[in-house]
Design a protein around this motif. Structure first.
Motif, mmCIF file in Angstrom:
data_model
loop_
_atom_site.group_PDB
_atom_site.id
_atom_site.type_symbol
_atom_site.label_atom_id
_atom_site.label_comp_id
_atom_site.label_asym_id
_atom_site.label_seq_id
_atom_site.Cartn_x
_atom_site.Cartn_y
_atom_site.Cartn_z
ATOM 1 N N VAL A 166 0.855 -1.183 0.000
ATOM 2 C CA VAL A 166 0.000 0.000 0.000
ATOM 3 C C VAL A 166 0.888 1.228 0.000
ATOM 4 C CG1 VAL A 166 -1.693 1.340 1.311
ATOM 5 C CG2 VAL A 166 -1.899 -1.152 1.189
ATOM 6 N N THR A 167 0.662 2.144 -0.938
ATOM 7 C CA THR A 167 1.417 3.397 -0.970
ATOM 8 C C THR A 167 0.473 4.566 -0.730
ATOM 9 O OG1 THR A 167 1.137 3.887 -3.321
ATOM 10 C CG2 THR A 167 2.927 2.379 -2.717
ATOM 11 N N LEU A 168 1.049 5.716 -0.354
ATOM 12 C CA LEU A 168 0.245 6.886 -0.015
ATOM 13 C C LEU A 168 0.175 7.919 -1.131
ATOM 14 C CD1 LEU A 168 0.427 5.584 2.796
ATOM 15 C CD2 LEU A 168 0.640 7.874 3.759
ATOM 16 N N SER A 169 0.759 7.633 -2.285
ATOM 17 C CA SER A 169 0.689 8.597 -3.383
ATOM 18 C C SER A 169 0.930 7.888 -4.705
ATOM 19 C CB SER A 169 1.725 9.712 -3.203
ATOM 20 O OG SER A 169 3.013 9.275 -3.620
ATOM 21 N N PRO A 170 0.445 8.476 -5.797
ATOM 22 C CA PRO A 170 0.736 7.900 -7.121
ATOM 23 C C PRO A 170 2.233 7.854 -7.416
ATOM 24 C CG PRO A 170 -1.065 9.486 -7.262
ATOM 25 C CD PRO A 170 -0.484 9.620 -5.889
#
Length: 399
Positions: A166-170
């Motif tokens: 899971v990442t917090l930005s594109p």
């Protein structure tokens, strides 16, 4: 389902920090058993007592490990090592979880989560809050080439071992995909914001705050966040001083704490435009942002910082305050696409002052930009929706 969460820093809305995981855990704990393995670093920094320290249904295991923004590299490293030891012991003692959720930063917190998951023979989800080790390496904290290589190897192994990322930005997602991982293994969940807390920034609350602090009838620029080495605070000071020469009626508020606080205090003594605001609990930050005509989300010119996901960006748009960003990455694309802010290259105080002067000279246009940003925030930034997605990811990872 039992979820074991490894996060070195837990905060709640009473703290002067974002509380992303408080909101996510609050939602998930209504459906599942949650054990949080963390530290008490932020508990002693609570500014109010309006929220429970833990969401209902979350079991807490917290080590007593101090940490603050002014720490040097060695002291930070020692804090990371101590948490790894504590988290490893606790991770093996708790009842066997169905899934492990490992949260960086630092990378060491995610590493120990992965090791516990492997030892307990359960799947784990890796949440990437910042790109480590790229961030400390670009900031000069890790200079040894061999150490850098070892850290990148460890990072890649974590991506390989995790059931899902899971990442917090594109921008972070692009980075991970660039390492060869498929789209089916990665989900982008923006940092987001708490729309229920943003709703507390009513016109009456904003008017009262402006009255209390002598801001009535004056244009306000706000920087709300850490005064850290990565945040380009010297550029903001220079821009504030240059803007003062053009618009002496403008007030530039700096709200927070950190490494450059002495620099800001000294600047405030010589420039009447600059005011320091003590750190505020998260639930109060929204009223300060709503009282500003424009906010600034600034970072120094490092490639890794173009991928980050700053809370101040989301929080500002949630209360209809347009944002100036200095990252050339996805935040620039976002504000230009949705016409809810402006981009100024990092470390260019003259251009920043010129852009601010232009924004403040057209208040109707600035308000329209803020309203467009608020509309997008309500659609895309709601942490309750993000929490539901995170819960589904954890459930799917656990099978």
């Amino acid at each position: 389902m039992h979820i074991a969460v490894f996060s070195q820093y837990h905060t709640n809305p009473d703290c002067p920090a974002t509380s992303r995981h408080y909101s996510l855990l609050q939602h998930i704990a209504r459906q599942h058993r949650v054990t949080l393995i963390t530290t008490n670093t932020w508990e002693r920094q609570r500014l109010t007592q309006q929220y429970p320290w833990l969401p209902e249904g979350v079991d807490l295991l917290a080590a007593d490990i101090p940490y603050h923004n002014r720490m040097g590299v060695a002291a930070r490293g020692w804090a990371f090592v101590k948490y790894m030891g504590y988290a490893w012991r606790q991770g093996l003692r708790i009842p066997r979880p169905d899934v492990v959720w490992g949260i960086s930063t630092p990378l060491s917190a995610a590493w120990v989560a992965g090791q516990v998951a492997r030892r307990r023979q359960v799947p784990w989800v890796f949440e990437v809050q910042d790109l480590w080790p790229t961030f400390p390496i670009e900031m000069g904290a890790v200079r040894n080439p061999l150490a850098q290589q070892q850290l990148y190897v460890a990072e890649r192994k974590l991506y390989e071992q995790a059931r899902h990322i899971v990442t917090l930005s594109p921008g972070m997602t692009d980075y991970v995909r660039g390492l060869g991982f498929g789209a089916d293994k990665i989900s982008t969940l923006l940092n987001g914001t708490d729309l229920d807390q943003a709703a507390r920034a009513t016109p009456a609350a904003v008017a009262e705050l402006r009255r209390q602090h002598g801001l009535e009838g004056r244009p306000v620029v706000l920087y709300a966040g850490t005064f850290g080495r990565a945040n380009d605070i010297p550029t903001l000071v220079q821009a504030a001083e240059e803007l003062y020469q053009q618009r002496p009626d403008v007030v530039w508020l700096f709200m927070g704490h950190g490494y450059f606080e002495p620099l800001l205090r000294e600047a405030a003594t010589r420039c009447p435009a600059i005011r320091l605001v003590p750190p505020q609990p998260r639930h109060a930050v929204f009223t300060w942002l709503a009282a500003a005509d424009v906010s600034v989300a600034s970072f120094i010119s490092k490639p890794v910082l173009a991928t980050n996901s700053p809370a101040k960006f989301y929080d500002s748009l949630a209360v209809a305050t347009p944002v100036i960003v200095t990252n050339p990455g996805w935040t620039r694309q976002f504000v230009e696409e949705h016409r809810c802010g402006w981009y100024v290259p990092a470390e260019q105080p003259q251009r920043l002052a010129e852009q601010l002067a232009a924004v403040l000279a057209a208040p109707a246009e600035a308000r329209a930009a803020g309203q467009r940003g608020q509309a997008v925030a309500r659609q895309q930034f709601d942490r309750q929706q993000l929490a539901a997605r995170m819960q589904l990811i954890l459930e799917q990872a656990a099978g």
